[in-house]
Design a protein around this motif. Structure first.
Motif, short mmCIF file in Angstrom:
data_model
loop_
_atom_site.label_atom_id
_atom_site.label_comp_id
_atom_site.label_asym_id
_atom_site.label_seq_id
_atom_site.Cartn_x
_atom_site.Cartn_y
_atom_site.Cartn_z
N ALA A 122 -71.06 -9.40 18.87
CA ALA A 122 -70.22 -10.49 19.37
C ALA A 122 -70.94 -11.26 20.46
O ALA A 122 -70.91 -12.50 20.49
CB ALA A 122 -68.89 -9.94 19.89
N TRP A 126 -72.00 -15.13 20.28
CA TRP A 126 -71.61 -16.08 21.32
C TRP A 126 -72.84 -16.74 21.93
O TRP A 126 -72.87 -17.96 22.12
CB TRP A 126 -70.81 -15.37 22.43
CG TRP A 126 -70.67 -16.24 23.63
CD1 TRP A 126 -69.77 -17.24 23.80
CD2 TRP A 126 -71.50 -16.23 24.80
NE1 TRP A 126 -69.98 -17.85 25.03
CE2 TRP A 126 -71.04 -17.24 25.64
CE3 TRP A 126 -72.59 -15.45 25.20
CZ2 TRP A 126 -71.62 -17.50 26.87
CZ3 TRP A 126 -73.16 -15.71 26.43
CH2 TRP A 126 -72.67 -16.73 27.25
N TYR A 148 -65.61 -18.83 21.43
CA TYR A 148 -66.30 -17.61 21.01
C TYR A 148 -66.47 -16.63 22.17
O TYR A 148 -66.71 -15.44 21.94
CB TYR A 148 -67.67 -17.93 20.43
CG TYR A 148 -67.67 -18.60 19.08
CD1 TYR A 148 -66.49 -18.81 18.37
CD2 TYR A 148 -68.85 -19.01 18.50
CE1 TYR A 148 -66.49 -19.42 17.13
CE2 TYR A 148 -68.87 -19.62 17.25
CZ TYR A 148 -67.68 -19.82 16.57
OH TYR A 148 -67.70 -20.43 15.34
N LEU A 151 -64.63 -13.26 22.19
CA LEU A 151 -65.13 -12.09 21.43
C LEU A 151 -65.79 -11.06 22.35
O LEU A 151 -65.34 -9.91 22.40
CB LEU A 151 -66.10 -12.54 20.34
CG LEU A 151 -65.51 -13.10 19.07
CD1 LEU A 151 -66.55 -13.87 18.28
CD2 LEU A 151 -64.95 -11.97 18.24
N PRO A 152 -66.86 -11.40 23.07
CA PRO A 152 -67.45 -10.37 23.93
C PRO A 152 -66.55 -9.94 25.08
O PRO A 152 -66.56 -8.76 25.45
CB PRO A 152 -68.74 -11.02 24.44
CG PRO A 152 -68.60 -12.47 24.22
CD PRO A 152 -67.64 -12.65 23.09
#
Length: 191
Positions: A122, A126, A148, A151-152
């Motif tokens: 992820a 990103w 995005y 996600l992390p």
């Protein structure tokens, strides 16, 4: 036999690490809830523009989609903290306490490992979008690194909560799977 643990939220005891992780997960839950509220307001605004003012919308649908996905990802650690993820506890109930603890450590460790791998990819995804300046193929053309980023962040927070849960079980602060009884025989004996 299935559903959320009867004990509720993860126990922290007097452990500062567990208290800090619980606070972070709770904050993530509030942020997630706020994103859902903002998405609802945007949908209402979009309906007003389309059907009352007979106008067109540009950014609203895409913003709502990104907000709902981000709310889901950022809300993961809070749901884990509350033991709200779907579980089936038939096998842990059938096991004696020591075997249940081993199974719990194994499943939490495996879950943390899987989330760590997902976090790695992820972050890579990103960073790739940020480095290359990707934009969405819509009229709004939002820089994709922004949505995005959830996600992390979401996966890192979930990993942190899983590590805290694992530590709590190993340290004896939390019962394996939140089950207080000795096993299935104790539960059957209670009936």
């Amino acid at each position: 036999m299935s559903g959320p643990s009867p004990q509720g939220a993860a126990r922290t005891g007097d452990n500062p690490f567990l208290k800090a992780v619980a606070a972070i997960s709770t904050l993530a839950g509030w942020i997630s809830a706020g994103m859902i509220v903002v998405a609802v307001f945007i949908v209402c605004q979009m309906i007003f523009i389309r059907f009352v003012l007979n106008g067109s919308t540009v950014w609203q649908t895409e913003a709502v989609i990104y907000l709902m996905i981000a709310a889901t990802l950022i809300g993961l650690p809070y749901v884990q903290r509350l033991r709200g993820h779907v579980n089936v506890d038939l096998v842990p109930l059938a096991l004696p306490l020591k075997a249940r603890k081993v199974l719990c450590i194994f499943t939490l460790g495996l879950s943390a490992l899987i989330i760590a791998v997902m976090l790695f990819y992820a972050y890579e995804f990103w960073h790739f979008a940020w480095e290359r300046g990707w934009r969405s193929d819509t009229v709004w053309g939002v820089m994709l690194w922004k949505p995005y980023l959830s996600l992390p962040i979401g996966l890192a927070l979930l990993l942190l909560q899983l590590v805290a849960d694992l530590y709590a079980v190993v340290a004896g602060i939390e019962k394996p799977f939140g089950i207080e009884q000795e096993g299935l025989a104790a539960r059957v004996g209670d009936v």
